[in-house]
Design an enzyme around this catalytic site. Structure first.
Site, short mmCIF file in Angstrom:
data_model
loop_
_atom_site.label_atom_id
_atom_site.label_comp_id
_atom_site.label_asym_id
_atom_site.label_seq_id
_atom_site.Cartn_x
_atom_site.Cartn_y
_atom_site.Cartn_z
N ARG A 204 -0.64 -0.68 14.54
CA ARG A 204 0.71 -1.39 15.46
C ARG A 204 -0.11 -1.62 16.68
O ARG A 204 -0.74 -1.00 17.35
CB ARG A 204 1.79 -0.48 15.74
CG ARG A 204 2.30 0.29 14.54
CD ARG A 204 3.37 -0.98 14.18
NE ARG A 204 4.00 -0.58 12.70
CZ ARG A 204 3.55 -0.72 11.44
NH1 ARG A 204 2.41 -1.25 11.36
NH2 ARG A 204 4.20 -0.29 10.48
N ARG B 279 0.88 -1.18 -0.03
CA ARG B 279 -0.07 0.16 0.03
C ARG B 279 0.77 1.22 0.08
O ARG B 279 2.13 1.21 0.44
CB ARG B 279 -0.83 -0.09 1.27
CG ARG B 279 -1.73 -1.33 1.26
CD ARG B 279 -2.87 -0.69 2.29
NE ARG B 279 -2.44 -0.77 3.60
CZ ARG B 279 -2.62 -0.25 4.67
NH1 ARG B 279 -4.25 0.25 4.56
NH2 ARG B 279 -2.23 -0.08 5.82
N LYS C 151 4.28 -10.95 9.59
CA LYS C 151 3.60 -10.91 8.51
C LYS C 151 4.21 -11.98 7.55
O LYS C 151 5.36 -12.22 7.22
CB LYS C 151 3.90 -9.59 7.72
CG LYS C 151 3.15 -9.24 6.47
CD LYS C 151 2.58 -8.19 6.07
CE LYS C 151 3.34 -6.76 6.36
NZ LYS C 151 2.79 -5.65 5.63
P1 ATP Z 1 2.54 -2.65 7.85
O1 ATP Z 1 2.54 -3.74 7.58
O2 ATP Z 1 3.87 -1.55 8.09
O3 ATP Z 1 1.43 -2.10 8.79
P2 ATP Z 1 0.95 -2.44 5.53
O4 ATP Z 1 0.21 -3.40 6.21
O5 ATP Z 1 0.37 -1.16 4.83
O6 ATP Z 1 1.79 -1.82 6.61
P3 ATP Z 1 1.69 -3.43 2.91
O7 ATP Z 1 1.55 -2.07 2.24
O8 ATP Z 1 0.61 -4.39 3.00
O9 ATP Z 1 2.19 -3.01 4.79
O10 ATP Z 1 3.12 -4.16 2.70
C1 ATP Z 1 4.17 -3.40 2.68
C2 ATP Z 1 5.11 -3.58 3.90
O11 ATP Z 1 5.42 -5.20 4.15
C3 ATP Z 1 6.68 -3.02 3.77
O12 ATP Z 1 6.61 -1.79 4.15
C4 ATP Z 1 7.47 -4.14 4.44
O13 ATP Z 1 7.67 -3.66 5.77
C5 ATP Z 1 6.70 -5.33 4.63
N1 ATP Z 1 7.11 -6.51 3.69
C6 ATP Z 1 7.90 -6.17 2.53
N2 ATP Z 1 7.95 -7.52 1.90
C7 ATP Z 1 7.58 -8.34 2.77
C8 ATP Z 1 7.73 -9.89 2.78
N3 ATP Z 1 8.02 -10.45 1.78
N4 ATP Z 1 7.26 -10.51 3.81
C9 ATP Z 1 6.63 -9.69 4.87
N5 ATP Z 1 6.58 -8.43 4.98
C10 ATP Z 1 7.06 -7.90 3.80
#
Ligand code: ATP
Length: 239
Positions: free
Chosen positions: A237, A40, A104
């Site tokens: 968070r 995102r 994640k």
């Molecule tokens: P956050 O997880 O920080 O709350 P978000 O849910 O909006 O933000 P996304 O936009 O869904 O996050 O995913 C991008 C984020 O996921 C990146 O900023 C990084 O921190 C994390 N990320 C990137 N690649 C991976 C991966 N392979 N596995 C897990 N996390 C990852």
């Protein structure tokens, strides 16, 4: 659903968004290696060849874009229930993450583009199978993987996920998110915990997470009483 597998691309979602106007049926595009995966708000999704599943699914809806607001959450239910059926218990973090043991494991990104009648939703999913240390360092936080699922036949794993996603998409077309709220809440990672909602690092709200409502908004019990937060670009968070 048509299926294409390609060895490498920048982003399967970018590819499908560019091709949407010429599609006549749903298309699943799987990349063995994705070099510019996105999350995102311009964030990136990292993956490495052979260690991740990276794919996007283009699905056409007759409805307008506002009807799709809960779609990322319903798709989270699809991924979580599918992994659960395969034997891997996971949980959901509002709005769009799949967690294993609080880290994640998979990300889901829904982007849309106008179609002749209705709208194409391009659903991008990245799922970590194996997480090499150097990749975790690049991401800058601890993340999850499912090495035992990496040993499963890749086609069977993709077929199970496609089946789960298509089932949820068909259901969503009829019911919208309302029918998924209870299922999402059963899988909620932070139910009853104190969480913070951040916008660009600034704390917007703090309160006890009470699940989602029928529109997929996060319910938060805080000092101002209960509020409902729409996804937008905010992040969650745990305190
Ligand atoms: P956050 O997880 O920080 O709350 P978000 O849910 O909006 O933000 P996304 O936009 O869904 O996050 O995913 C991008 C984020 O996921 C990146 O900023 C990084 O921190 C994390 N990320 C990137 N690649 C991976 C991966 N392979 N596995 C897990 N996390 C990852």
């Amino acid at each position: 659903v048509n299926v294409e597998v390609i060895p490498e691309t920048g982003s399967t979602s970018a590819d499908l968004l560019a091709r949407a106007s010429s599609l006549s049926a749903p298309l699943l595009l799987i990349a063995e290696h994705q070099t510019a995966g996105r999350g995102r708000a311009g964030r990136s999704w990292l993956s490495s060849a052979g260690n991740s599943l990276t794919f996007s699914l283009a699905w056409k809806f007759e409805a307008g874009p506002q009807a799709l607001s809960g779609l990322p959450l319903a798709l989270g239910v699809a991924v979580a229930e599918t992994l659960g059926r395969l034997g891997q218990q996971v949980r959901l973090k509002w709005p769009n993450d799949v967690l294993k043991d609080r880290d994640k494991l998979a990300g889901i990104l829904v982007e849309t583009t106008a179609a002749e009648r209705g709208i194409w939703a391009v659903i991008g999913i990245g799922l970590n199978l194996v997480m090499p240390d150097e990749m975790e360092r690049d991401i800058g936080r601890s993340v999850a993987a499912v090495p035992w699922l990496a040993r499963m036949d890749r086609d069977a794993l993709m077929a199970a996920l496609l089946d789960g996603l298509a089932g949820v998409l068909r259901e969503f077309e009829h019911t919208g998110f309302a029918a998924f709220a209870a299922r999402w809440n059963l899988l909620h990672a932070y139910q009853g915990e104190v969480v913070r909602i951040l916008d660009n690092g600034a704390v917007l709200h703090e309160g006890v997470a009470a699940g989602v409502d029928d529109a997929g908004r996060l319910l938060l019990d805080g000092a101002e009483g209960r509020i409902a937060i729409a996804a937008g670009d905010v992040s969650l968070r745990v305190k």
